[in-house]
Design a protein around this motif. Sequence first.
Motif, short mmCIF file in Angstrom:
data_model
loop_
_atom_site.label_atom_id
_atom_site.label_comp_id
_atom_site.label_asym_id
_atom_site.label_seq_id
_atom_site.Cartn_x
_atom_site.Cartn_y
_atom_site.Cartn_z
N SER A 197 74.07 72.65 35.18
CA SER A 197 73.80 72.09 36.52
C SER A 197 72.35 72.33 36.89
N GLY A 198 71.93 71.68 37.97
CA GLY A 198 70.58 71.91 38.48
C GLY A 198 70.43 73.32 39.02
N THR A 199 71.48 73.81 39.67
CA THR A 199 71.45 75.17 40.21
C THR A 199 71.18 76.16 39.09
N GLU A 200 71.90 75.99 37.99
CA GLU A 200 71.73 76.93 36.88
C GLU A 200 70.42 76.69 36.12
N GLU A 241 58.92 73.93 39.11
CA GLU A 241 59.18 72.74 39.92
C GLU A 241 60.68 72.47 40.01
N ASP A 242 61.17 72.27 41.23
CA ASP A 242 62.55 71.80 41.40
C ASP A 242 62.50 70.28 41.40
N VAL A 243 62.93 69.70 40.26
CA VAL A 243 62.80 68.26 40.06
C VAL A 243 64.15 67.56 40.25
N ALA A 244 65.11 68.28 40.84
CA ALA A 244 66.47 67.73 40.96
C ALA A 244 66.47 66.32 41.54
N GLN A 245 65.57 66.07 42.50
CA GLN A 245 65.60 64.76 43.18
C GLN A 245 64.47 63.84 42.72
N ALA A 246 63.77 64.21 41.65
CA ALA A 246 62.54 63.46 41.37
C ALA A 246 62.33 63.11 39.91
N PHE A 303 65.87 70.38 36.39
CA PHE A 303 66.45 69.07 36.70
C PHE A 303 67.94 69.19 36.98
N SER A 304 68.44 68.33 37.87
CA SER A 304 69.88 68.20 38.10
C SER A 304 70.30 66.81 37.62
N PHE A 305 71.43 66.76 36.94
CA PHE A 305 71.99 65.45 36.57
C PHE A 305 73.28 65.18 37.33
C1 LIG Z 1 66.58 69.76 45.44
C2 LIG Z 1 67.82 70.20 44.71
N1 LIG Z 1 67.80 71.35 44.02
C3 LIG Z 1 68.87 71.78 43.33
C4 LIG Z 1 70.05 71.07 43.30
C5 LIG Z 1 71.22 71.60 42.56
O1 LIG Z 1 71.63 70.76 41.54
P1 LIG Z 1 73.16 70.75 41.03
O2 LIG Z 1 73.98 70.11 42.09
O3 LIG Z 1 73.11 69.97 39.77
O4 LIG Z 1 73.55 72.18 40.79
C6 LIG Z 1 70.11 69.86 43.99
C7 LIG Z 1 71.33 69.04 43.96
O5 LIG Z 1 71.99 68.84 44.91
C8 LIG Z 1 68.98 69.41 44.73
O6 LIG Z 1 69.00 68.26 45.39
#
Ligand SMILES: Cc1ncc(COP(=O)(O)O)c(C=O)c1O
Length: 390
Positions: free
Chosen positions: A61-64, A158-163, A182-184
């Motif tokens: 996950s993006g969190t991890e 960089e938190d690229v989850a949204q980019a 990155f988050s998928f």
């Molecule tokens: C900016 C941002 N960081 C982190 C996360 C966490 O990603 P994930 O939901 O894949 O754990 C998200 C997703 O909602 C996010 O938008």
Amino acid sequence: MVLNVPFGDMKVRYESLKKEIDGAVQRVLNSGYFILGPELEAFEKSFAEYLGVNHVVGCASGTEAIYLALAAMGVGPGDEVLVVAHTAVPTISAISMTGAEPAFVDIDPLTYVMDVSKVEEKITAKTKVIIPVHLYGQMVNMDELMELAAKHKLPVMEDVAQATGATYKGKMAGSIGEFGAFSFYPSKNLGAFGDGGAVSTNLKEAYQKLVMLRNYGQSKRYYHDSIGINSRLDEMQAAILAAQLPSVPAWNKRRREIADRYSSGLADLVIVPQEDSNSVHVYHLYVIQSNDRDGLQKYLAEKGVGTLIHYPVPAHLQKAYAYRGYKVGDLPVTELATKRILSLPMFPELTDEQVDYVIQEVRNFHLKNPGAQLVEGASKHVFPAANPVH
Ligand SMILES: Cc1ncc(COP(=O)(O)O)c(C=O)c1O
């Protein structure tokens, strides 16, 4: 006439690439190989090429992804991580998972991302990492941030989850700092059909550490050199992501077209997104500001238009972080934005007819309620000409 415009729609995504995705799923099922296999390896390689980095490590996950990158840097109890409160709370949860504490920086009122001019005053002896969050699909001012980080010898994640696909001066998000996370999550610009994430880096040693950390800390089977976790991107999701990756540039281009259409239709009534001329915004979310956000959201729901608020409560004011002692007024720009922002439907498969309907209804609401209009000097529709899209 009420037209149904959902906030998002993953079914149309599947239908648009049905052949490729069915083929990927079938291939994995037939292989009998589900964890840490050739599909993951292939996806990691092609995603690294796409980003222009040496290494990508898939995870669950993006969190991890954020957690793993911080853990690879040795961040832990007693450390502080500089970050914005205007983000998805999982950015902050990942910091907490390491035992470190978040220290919050306010945002820029026009771009909604970290105000780099406010970072230095928050640096203390405990600061270990800076996390720029490229929120909504637009990147932080990376030149200034990297310069500041170098001055203080701090790594940047960089938190690229949204980019995914956003760029800053031509460089891909996730390729500038020491790490990108990155988050998928399905609705992301590149989304799995389930959970998934990845870390990008150019650092070889950190890459080797990440590979261990995501797999119980093993250097080889049953030999644990580090205290790791189980956070793997499974073969099915890796194959589905690889099938979608070639479409990301076209999807991001379409997101930008939709944003341009929205902004052209709305800039005289509400605050529309502002683009930093150094960056290419990939509009994971299209966010406006209204003086009667809650009224607008209710009105749009009655008209069949799905909206969400990203995010209604900033991290520093969440119950979970009350122990940090932040109070209302500590991050004024973040707190004001929180009251006014609304995310309109944004996904590449939206039709022009749907977008025009949303524009019409947002206009109707603000024309009937002039007090809700919000165009404060800043709201010019600035769209850097013909930036390439990744
Ligand atoms: C900016 C941002 N960081 C982190 C996360 C966490 O990603 P994930 O939901 O894949 O754990 C998200 C997703 O909602 C996010 O938008």
